[in-house]
Design a protein around this motif. Sequence first.
Motif, PDB file in Angstrom:
ATOM      1  N   LEU A  84      17.918  -2.090  -0.549  1.00 18.00           N
ATOM      2  CA  LEU A  84      16.524  -1.676  -0.635  1.00 18.00           C
ATOM      3  C   LEU A  84      16.336  -0.346   0.101  1.00 18.00           C
ATOM      4  O   LEU A  84      16.664  -0.224   1.286  1.00 18.00           O
ATOM      5  N   ASP A  85      15.830   0.641  -0.618  1.00 22.53           N
ATOM      6  CA  ASP A  85      15.555   1.937  -0.003  1.00 22.53           C
ATOM      7  C   ASP A  85      14.191   1.874   0.671  1.00 22.53           C
ATOM      8  O   ASP A  85      13.174   2.275   0.114  1.00 22.53           O
ATOM      9  N   PHE A  86      14.192   1.341   1.867  1.00 22.79           N
ATOM     10  CA  PHE A  86      12.950   1.161   2.617  1.00 22.79           C
ATOM     11  C   PHE A  86      13.219   1.422   4.093  1.00 22.79           C
ATOM     12  O   PHE A  86      14.114   0.808   4.681  1.00 22.79           O
ATOM     13  N   VAL A  87      12.487   2.329   4.673  1.00 24.59           N
ATOM     14  CA  VAL A  87      12.586   2.612   6.107  1.00 24.59           C
ATOM     15  C   VAL A  87      11.257   2.230   6.741  1.00 24.59           C
ATOM     16  O   VAL A  87      10.227   2.870   6.470  1.00 24.59           O
ATOM     17  N   PRO A  88      11.235   1.187   7.560  1.00 26.99           N
ATOM     18  CA  PRO A  88       9.956   0.766   8.160  1.00 26.99           C
ATOM     19  C   PRO A  88       9.461   1.788   9.170  1.00 26.99           C
ATOM     20  O   PRO A  88      10.256   2.545   9.751  1.00 26.99           O
ATOM     21  N   PRO A  89       8.166   1.837   9.386  1.00 26.26           N
ATOM     22  CA  PRO A  89       7.637   2.721  10.431  1.00 26.26           C
ATOM     23  C   PRO A  89       8.119   2.258  11.802  1.00 26.26           C
ATOM     24  O   PRO A  89       8.585   1.125  11.965  1.00 26.26           O
TER      25      PRO A  89
ATOM     26  N   ARG B  66      -2.195  -9.856  14.819  1.00 29.25           N
ATOM     27  CA  ARG B  66      -2.236 -11.106  15.582  1.00 29.25           C
ATOM     28  C   ARG B  66      -3.270 -12.101  15.065  1.00 29.25           C
ATOM     29  O   ARG B  66      -3.359 -13.218  15.580  1.00 29.25           O
ATOM     30  N   ASP B  67      -4.020 -11.713  14.071  1.00 27.34           N
ATOM     31  CA  ASP B  67      -4.936 -12.657  13.426  1.00 27.34           C
ATOM     32  C   ASP B  67      -4.259 -13.401  12.270  1.00 27.34           C
ATOM     33  O   ASP B  67      -4.854 -14.323  11.706  1.00 27.34           O
ATOM     34  N   GLU B  68      -3.047 -12.999  11.915  1.00 25.97           N
ATOM     35  CA  GLU B  68      -2.296 -13.650  10.840  1.00 25.97           C
ATOM     36  C   GLU B  68      -1.213 -14.519  11.462  1.00 25.97           C
ATOM     37  O   GLU B  68      -0.311 -14.034  12.145  1.00 25.97           O
ATOM     38  N   TRP B  69      -1.299 -15.831  11.222  1.00 21.01           N
ATOM     39  CA  TRP B  69      -0.370 -16.768  11.848  1.00 21.01           C
ATOM     40  C   TRP B  69       0.752 -17.136  10.866  1.00 21.01           C
ATOM     41  O   TRP B  69       0.872 -18.260  10.394  1.00 21.01           O
ATOM     42  N   SER B  70       1.558 -16.159  10.543  1.00 21.61           N
ATOM     43  CA  SER B  70       2.730 -16.357   9.687  1.00 21.61           C
ATOM     44  C   SER B  70       3.632 -15.153   9.869  1.00 21.61           C
ATOM     45  O   SER B  70       3.321 -14.229  10.627  1.00 21.61           O
ATOM     46  N   ILE B  71       4.750 -15.137   9.148  1.00 20.72           N
ATOM     47  CA  ILE B  71       5.653 -13.983   9.250  1.00 20.72           C
ATOM     48  C   ILE B  71       4.976 -12.694   8.811  1.00 20.72           C
ATOM     49  O   ILE B  71       5.411 -11.598   9.189  1.00 20.72           O
ATOM     50  N   PHE B  72       3.900 -12.819   8.051  1.00 19.76           N
ATOM     51  CA  PHE B  72       3.254 -11.627   7.514  1.00 19.76           C
ATOM     52  C   PHE B  72       2.396 -10.905   8.558  1.00 19.76           C
ATOM     53  O   PHE B  72       1.776  -9.891   8.243  1.00 19.76           O
ATOM     54  N   ARG B  73       2.391 -11.390   9.790  1.00 12.38           N
ATOM     55  CA  ARG B  73       1.791 -10.633  10.883  1.00 12.38           C
ATOM     56  C   ARG B  73       2.590  -9.343  11.123  1.00 12.38           C
ATOM     57  O   ARG B  73       2.097  -8.402  11.720  1.00 12.38           O
ATOM     58  N   TYR B  74       3.851  -9.325  10.628  1.00 11.19           N
ATOM     59  CA  TYR B  74       4.720  -8.151  10.768  1.00 11.19           C
ATOM     60  C   TYR B  74       4.790  -7.330   9.481  1.00 11.19           C
ATOM     61  O   TYR B  74       5.712  -6.552   9.283  1.00 11.19           O
ATOM     62  N   ARG B  75       3.819  -7.489   8.593  1.00 10.35           N
ATOM     63  CA  ARG B  75       3.921  -6.904   7.262  1.00 10.35           C
ATOM     64  C   ARG B  75       3.973  -5.375   7.266  1.00 10.35           C
ATOM     65  O   ARG B  75       4.469  -4.777   6.303  1.00 10.35           O
ATOM     66  N   LYS B  76       3.500  -4.733   8.327  1.00 13.25           N
ATOM     67  CA  LYS B  76       3.588  -3.271   8.365  1.00 13.25           C
ATOM     68  C   LYS B  76       5.033  -2.796   8.465  1.00 13.25           C
ATOM     69  O   LYS B  76       5.328  -1.634   8.194  1.00 13.25           O
ATOM     70  N   PHE B  77       5.929  -3.713   8.851  1.00 12.97           N
ATOM     71  CA  PHE B  77       7.333  -3.367   8.973  1.00 12.97           C
ATOM     72  C   PHE B  77       8.168  -3.965   7.833  1.00 12.97           C
ATOM     73  O   PHE B  77       9.398  -3.921   7.871  1.00 12.97           O
ATOM     74  N   MET B  78       7.498  -4.543   6.832  1.00 13.06           N
ATOM     75  CA  MET B  78       8.184  -5.221   5.736  1.00 13.06           C
ATOM     76  C   MET B  78       7.928  -4.501   4.420  1.00 13.06           C
ATOM     77  O   MET B  78       6.880  -3.884   4.223  1.00 13.06           O
ATOM     78  N   ALA B  79       8.880  -4.608   3.515  1.00 12.81           N
ATOM     79  CA  ALA B  79       8.768  -3.959   2.207  1.00 12.81           C
ATOM     80  C   ALA B  79       7.936  -4.830   1.275  1.00 12.81           C
ATOM     81  O   ALA B  79       8.477  -5.591   0.467  1.00 12.81           O
ATOM     82  N   LEU B  80       6.636  -4.729   1.383  1.00 17.02           N
ATOM     83  CA  LEU B  80       5.722  -5.475   0.532  1.00 17.02           C
ATOM     84  C   LEU B  80       4.992  -4.498  -0.375  1.00 17.02           C
ATOM     85  O   LEU B  80       4.508  -3.457   0.078  1.00 17.02           O
ATOM     86  N   SER B  81       4.899  -4.837  -1.643  1.00 16.22           N
ATOM     87  CA  SER B  81       4.299  -3.910  -2.606  1.00 16.22           C
ATOM     88  C   SER B  81       2.851  -4.242  -2.957  1.00 16.22           C
ATOM     89  O   SER B  81       2.205  -3.529  -3.706  1.00 16.22           O
ATOM     90  N   GLY B  82       2.343  -5.354  -2.438  1.00 17.16           N
ATOM     91  CA  GLY B  82       0.978  -5.739  -2.775  1.00 17.16           C
ATOM     92  C   GLY B  82       0.472  -6.829  -1.851  1.00 17.16           C
ATOM     93  O   GLY B  82       0.981  -7.022  -0.745  1.00 17.16           O
ATOM     94  N   GLU B  83      -0.523  -7.566  -2.331  1.00 21.18           N
ATOM     95  CA  GLU B  83      -1.165  -8.598  -1.517  1.00 21.18           C
ATOM     96  C   GLU B  83      -0.849 -10.017  -1.992  1.00 21.18           C
ATOM     97  O   GLU B  83      -1.502 -10.976  -1.558  1.00 21.18           O
ATOM     98  N   ALA B  84       0.146 -10.174  -2.875  1.00 25.69           N
ATOM     99  CA  ALA B  84       0.468 -11.507  -3.402  1.00 25.69           C
ATOM    100  C   ALA B  84       0.886 -12.470  -2.304  1.00 25.69           C
ATOM    101  O   ALA B  84       0.734 -13.689  -2.451  1.00 25.69           O
TER     102      ALA B  84
END
Length: 364
Positions: free
Chosen positions: A29-34, A43-61
Amino acid sequence: MDFVCSECGKRVSTCTMQPKCECGGLWDLDFVPPRFSPEDIDRDEWSIFRYRKFMALSGEAWRQVSLGEGMTPVISLNQNVLLKMDYFMPTLSYKDRGAAVLMAHCKELGVKQVVQDSSGNAGNSIAAYAARAGIGCKIFVPEGTSPKKISMIRAHGAECTVVPGNRDHCAEVCREKVEREGVYYANHVYTPFFYEGTKTYIYEVWEQLHRIPRNLVIPVGNGTLFLGAMLALEHLLESGVISQMPQIWAVQSEHCDPLLQGAERGEKDPAQVTSKPTLAEGIAIGVPMRGREILAYTEKYPVQFIHAPEDRILEAREILARKGIYCEHTTAANYAAYLAQQDRGNTLEDCLITMCGAGLKSDH
């Protein structure tokens, strides 16, 4: 964001339905996280997606797919050992980290059906998250897979086919179906989106402890947790959050150890081995498809492959159970490997061991 072939360097969109490059190489995957920053953790998201700014996610699914996976506790076993309780997950294994991200990606693409091969835990995770996403699912498992894992897969509405032979043969049968029918191969080894989920294991540890322990014990079969952990550790290192890499103790079954043998010989590829039956079914991978990628890390960082002695797995499981930790055999193999190092006089102080699968799924 693109896929890049690990062999020929060809670039394709991550929207492709092809499981690998035409040359046979697997996708990276050609993805470089910030740069990692605690301020960017939601910290309002109680799942792994609390780190979504560092993950290669393309949408809100992910919002429709998440089952609240992650945020598993770290507990103390004794003065030297911490346990990351990663079987505190919706399907009782750490594989939910990767499955949540992968199936969110599939939902973004509009995939209608997925197939996957697994020794049980990954298949169970994919089946659960496919059900959550409204995607049809077929899972292939090798004979000898825990009946309870098979029951869980089918309970999620997935079709589960038991394939005669070992884990590697099961993968071959599944891949033949993918090539023949063109269905989406939601495989935890082929698809780099899976590692975008497993890397949250390290982010959580850092957030919970405000540091990374000096020694990390990580099981390695196909390397899904190992590769995710290394991606996250590199990210923390490059971001200046940690000053050095921890020592990684990569656990292989005594009866199936192509990566250990390859590392000991200084080779770039896993050794060819003849696998024997092992209680550590989750890491019984004779032909790890990302073996070269895994072994490359041994040249860059302090990574040491070690055996889980087969005759100590049940002992380790009993010791943990007497401490209130009821884990599956593959998870007990991690502790068995740790105990073997202790017996050799190799005291692993400040050591974190993953508890990656619950015991009820492997009572067989």
